[in-house]
Write an enzyme that holds these catalytic residues in place. Sequence first.
Site, PDB file in Angstrom:
ATOM      1  N   SER A 103       0.773  -1.531   0.042  1.00 26.97           N
ATOM      2  CA  SER A 103      -0.250  -0.346  -0.407  1.00 26.97           C
ATOM      3  C   SER A 103       0.991   1.211  -0.301  1.00 26.97           C
ATOM      4  O   SER A 103       1.789   1.115   0.013  1.00 26.97           O
ATOM      5  CB  SER A 103      -1.053   0.285   1.068  1.00 26.97           C
ATOM      6  N   VAL A 163       0.606   5.400   1.393  1.00 26.99           N
ATOM      7  CA  VAL A 163      -0.108   5.892   2.702  1.00 26.99           C
ATOM      8  C   VAL A 163       0.176   7.508   2.460  1.00 26.99           C
ATOM      9  O   VAL A 163       1.204   7.559   2.038  1.00 26.99           O
ATOM     10  CB  VAL A 163       0.194   5.501   4.037  1.00 26.99           C
ATOM     11  N   GLU A 183      -6.524   7.629  12.144  1.00 34.51           N
ATOM     12  CA  GLU A 183      -5.421   8.462  12.159  1.00 34.51           C
ATOM     13  C   GLU A 183      -4.499   9.015  12.143  1.00 34.51           C
ATOM     14  O   GLU A 183      -3.719   7.711  11.399  1.00 34.51           O
ATOM     15  CB  GLU A 183      -6.010   8.295  13.397  1.00 34.51           C
ATOM     16  N   ASP A 229       3.092  -8.875  13.480  1.00 32.47           N
ATOM     17  CA  ASP A 229       4.125  -7.683  12.337  1.00 32.47           C
ATOM     18  C   ASP A 229       4.468  -6.604  13.518  1.00 32.47           C
ATOM     19  O   ASP A 229       4.876  -6.345  13.167  1.00 32.47           O
ATOM     20  CB  ASP A 229       3.352  -7.815  11.229  1.00 32.47           C
ATOM     21  N   ASP A 253      -0.827  -1.086  11.612  1.00 31.58           N
ATOM     22  CA  ASP A 253      -0.435  -2.011  11.073  1.00 31.58           C
ATOM     23  C   ASP A 253      -1.543  -3.493  11.328  1.00 31.58           C
ATOM     24  O   ASP A 253       0.086  -4.135  11.770  1.00 31.58           O
ATOM     25  CB  ASP A 253       0.540  -2.495  10.161  1.00 31.58           C
TER      26      ASP A 253
END
Length: 313
Positions: A70, A72, A136, A181, A199
């Site tokens: 991904s 961000v 957030e 993780d 995550d």
Amino acid sequence: MPLPEPAARLATLKAPPALATCSSCTTEFDVSACPPFSIMACPTCGETTRVRDVIQHYEIAREIGRGGMSRVFQAKDSSLDRQVALKVLLDQFNHDDERLKQFEKEAQITASFAHPHVVKVYAIGRDHGDLFIVMELVENGNLDEHIATLGKVPERQALVWAHETAQGLQAAYQNGLIHRDVKPGNILLAQDHSAKLVDFGLALMFQRETDNSEDIWATPFYVSPEKLKGEGEDHRSDIYSLGATLYHLLVGKPSFEVVTGSYEELHAAKTQPAPMKALTTFASRDTCALVDRMMAVNPNDRPPDYEALLTEI
């Protein structure tokens, strides 16, 4: 939290095209197939312009992070007039059902409980085929970046961040989750420099789920030995990863430097860790002993639960 339509259903829906207008020649062109916040040349005059900088009602300001699955972005939620983090699944995974489920699951899991040391999830949605999570905004980077910039972290500060992260892990565990993780890159720093865990894309509901995949989705420096051996995981595996993170903060480098794709070689490197006190003069004997126990090869030799770990820290 409302979830987007399943992938099969979405394939049958036709969204109106995303359009951009060239600032030089005013040509309007379709940018639906472009990744969010990309640069595209006008098909008429060749002038480049930023396209898809608005996703639904989120106005993208800049990219603030990128991972294996991904990107961000910092964005403004125009409906609520607040800054948010917009995590967008990479384009190559938009038709990968396994990745789509994992991404949606991350949003569901993180939104299922709230804690001051876990990043909040506000919403999940789709825009022209792109799946995104609204979170957030945590503005001071992550511990990985902090180590890269400043090197070793003073013992007291490292212990504060470890304690705050352990609180977030404890809250997750009390809601039936193991993170799987934990690493410096997944611990963000808020405006007040407190730690926030992020995550949960690899997390498991330990009371209801098992991971039968033969692939190991984790970062080698921080993954527990039992996960490498396929022997199952529990909260003590997260304690190991937090110990490896604390090691990295205090020593300034990971606990080993083996570069290999072999699970066996990684496991062997983890079964012979050097006592931490031999590698640093910047941490007390008690802290070094705690890190060594958190990173014990046998899970039974680690702190047994988060209450004990928090007390020791």
